[in-house]
Design a protein around this motif. Structure first.
Motif, PDB file in Angstrom:
ATOM      1  N   ARG A 167      -3.342  -3.224  -4.853  1.00  0.00           N
ATOM      2  CA  ARG A 167      -2.084  -2.660  -4.366  1.00  0.00           C
ATOM      3  C   ARG A 167      -1.332  -2.013  -5.526  1.00  0.00           C
ATOM      4  O   ARG A 167      -1.321  -2.550  -6.645  1.00  0.00           O
ATOM      5  CB  ARG A 167      -1.226  -3.763  -3.744  1.00  0.00           C
ATOM      6  CG  ARG A 167      -1.717  -4.265  -2.413  1.00  0.00           C
ATOM      7  CD  ARG A 167      -0.878  -5.440  -1.911  1.00  0.00           C
ATOM      8  NE  ARG A 167      -1.078  -6.631  -2.730  1.00  0.00           N
ATOM      9  CZ  ARG A 167      -0.458  -7.789  -2.510  1.00  0.00           C
ATOM     10  NH1 ARG A 167       0.411  -7.901  -1.518  1.00  0.00           N
ATOM     11  NH2 ARG A 167      -0.694  -8.832  -3.277  1.00  0.00           N
TER      12      ARG A 167
ATOM     13  N   GLN B  42       2.549  -5.943   1.842  1.00  0.00           N
ATOM     14  CA  GLN B  42       1.187  -5.651   2.279  1.00  0.00           C
ATOM     15  C   GLN B  42       0.592  -4.457   1.544  1.00  0.00           C
ATOM     16  O   GLN B  42      -0.594  -4.457   1.209  1.00  0.00           O
ATOM     17  CB  GLN B  42       1.165  -5.398   3.789  1.00  0.00           C
ATOM     18  CG  GLN B  42      -0.236  -5.206   4.355  1.00  0.00           C
ATOM     19  CD  GLN B  42      -0.227  -5.098   5.870  1.00  0.00           C
ATOM     20  OE1 GLN B  42       0.817  -5.159   6.492  1.00  0.00           O
ATOM     21  NE2 GLN B  42      -1.405  -4.945   6.462  1.00  0.00           N
ATOM     22  N   ASN B  43       1.412  -3.451   1.265  1.00  0.00           N
ATOM     23  CA  ASN B  43       0.882  -2.232   0.655  1.00  0.00           C
ATOM     24  C   ASN B  43       1.360  -1.978  -0.761  1.00  0.00           C
ATOM     25  O   ASN B  43       1.075  -0.928  -1.338  1.00  0.00           O
ATOM     26  CB  ASN B  43       1.232  -1.021   1.525  1.00  0.00           C
ATOM     27  CG  ASN B  43       2.734  -0.889   1.739  1.00  0.00           C
ATOM     28  OD1 ASN B  43       3.479  -1.867   1.603  1.00  0.00           O
ATOM     29  ND2 ASN B  43       3.185   0.298   2.074  1.00  0.00           N
TER      30      ASN B  43
ATOM     31  N   THR C 229      10.250  -1.914   2.925  1.00  0.00           N
ATOM     32  CA  THR C 229       9.127  -1.053   3.302  1.00  0.00           C
ATOM     33  C   THR C 229       9.541   0.412   3.243  1.00  0.00           C
ATOM     34  O   THR C 229       8.769   1.278   2.789  1.00  0.00           O
ATOM     35  CB  THR C 229       8.631  -1.417   4.708  1.00  0.00           C
ATOM     36  OG1 THR C 229       8.155  -2.762   4.708  1.00  0.00           O
ATOM     37  CG2 THR C 229       7.489  -0.492   5.128  1.00  0.00           C
TER      38      THR C 229
ATOM     39  N   ASN D  86       7.992   3.422   0.836  1.00  0.00           N
ATOM     40  CA  ASN D  86       7.619   4.760   1.293  1.00  0.00           C
ATOM     41  C   ASN D  86       8.213   5.843   0.397  1.00  0.00           C
ATOM     42  O   ASN D  86       7.544   6.832   0.063  1.00  0.00           O
ATOM     43  CB  ASN D  86       8.087   4.974   2.739  1.00  0.00           C
ATOM     44  CG  ASN D  86       7.338   4.105   3.730  1.00  0.00           C
ATOM     45  OD1 ASN D  86       6.246   3.609   3.445  1.00  0.00           O
ATOM     46  ND2 ASN D  86       7.924   3.899   4.898  1.00  0.00           N
TER      47      ASN D  86
ATOM     48  N   GLU E  30       6.296   5.883  -2.890  1.00  0.00           N
ATOM     49  CA  GLU E  30       4.999   6.544  -2.726  1.00  0.00           C
ATOM     50  C   GLU E  30       5.167   8.060  -2.665  1.00  0.00           C
ATOM     51  O   GLU E  30       4.381   8.808  -3.276  1.00  0.00           O
ATOM     52  CB  GLU E  30       4.307   6.031  -1.471  1.00  0.00           C
ATOM     53  CG  GLU E  30       3.862   4.576  -1.563  1.00  0.00           C
ATOM     54  CD  GLU E  30       3.325   4.041  -0.247  1.00  0.00           C
ATOM     55  OE1 GLU E  30       2.640   3.004  -0.276  1.00  0.00           O
ATOM     56  OE2 GLU E  30       3.592   4.665   0.811  1.00  0.00           O
TER      57      GLU E  30
END
Length: 243
Positions: A18, A62-63, A227, A231, A234
């Protein structure tokens, strides 16, 4: 064909690691920074104490994994009341005698396990927030936590600190997650009230920022807010200018 299907199902390698992002978390004392981060790390509520100086937590999602550097304030507590905050520049602890010597801006003091004796203390060193910027380097994103149920004076101070962070050269281009904490309290301001009072629309125009309500009673909503921040991180990483 059967062999290829078997190979695809059974011969997969380990999942890719990750991505990790280094974040800085700031906010006034009492805003709930430590409690929120500790809950995200599944730490026991009984072990949560206010951050002195700074702490680093690896918050797993999770990511992604967020390495969050939380910046706090120094303070000491007497049995009956808080002693004013002090900027500590040196300390020495004598275990046998149970005495802590602190050298602070403008003087020094002795702290014993049962009481605090103030010596030569001068006003004007009630916060270390002006030194937060020393820990900004290398950050890829910012978490700002505010107490939406705080007093008008504290809310004004939080507003000034957020404005300072949004305009700081090392932070102004980074994604911001702004959490209006303590929404479970009766005196909590709404997100719309916070947005208007903090003048976020004109000040943060063109910047990446998220303002979300939160409380310890709804950690799923807190996770959803993080989350959204991931985003943004990223997206920023994929920008051509950063390739």
């Amino acid at each position: 064909m059967d062999y290829l299907c078997f190979k695809a199902l059974c011969c997969k390698g380990p999942p890719p690691p990750r991505p990790e992002y280094d974040l800085v978390c700031i906010g006034l004392t009492g805003s709930g920074k430590t409690s929120l981060l500790s809950q995200l790390c599944s730490e026991s509520p009984e072990n949560i104490v206010s951050t002195t100086g700074f702490s680093i937590k690896a918050v797993p999602f999770q990511n992604a994994v967020l390495n969050v550097k939380e910046l706090g304030d120094f303070f000491f507590q007497q049995p009956s009341s808080y002693v004013k905050q002090m900027l500590i520049v040196y300390y020495s602890f004598c275990l046998a005698e149970g005495i802590l010597l602190l050298v602070v801006e403008g003087g020094a003091c002795l702290y014993h396990s049962s009481y605090l004796l103030e010596l030569l203390i001068q006003p004007g060193a009630d916060t270390i927030r002006k030194y937060w910027s020393r820990y900004y380097q290398g950050s890829q994103g910012v978490i700002f936590v505010l107490d939406s149920a705080s007093s008008e004076d504290d809310l004004e101070t939080a507003r000034n600190e957020l404005h300072s962070a949004l305009q700081h050269p090392q932070l102004c281009t980074l994604p911001f997650l702004i959490l209006a904490n303590h929404q479970d309290k009766p005196a909590a301001r709404s997100v719309q009230e916070i947005k208007k009072y903090f003048e976020l629309e004109p000040l943060a125009r063109g910047k990446r920022w998220i303002l979300k309500p939160c409380s310890l009673d709804d950690m799923e909503a807190v996770k959803d807010s993080f989350t959204l921040l991931i985003n943004l991180l990223e997206e920023r990483e994929l920008e051509p200018s950063r390739m």
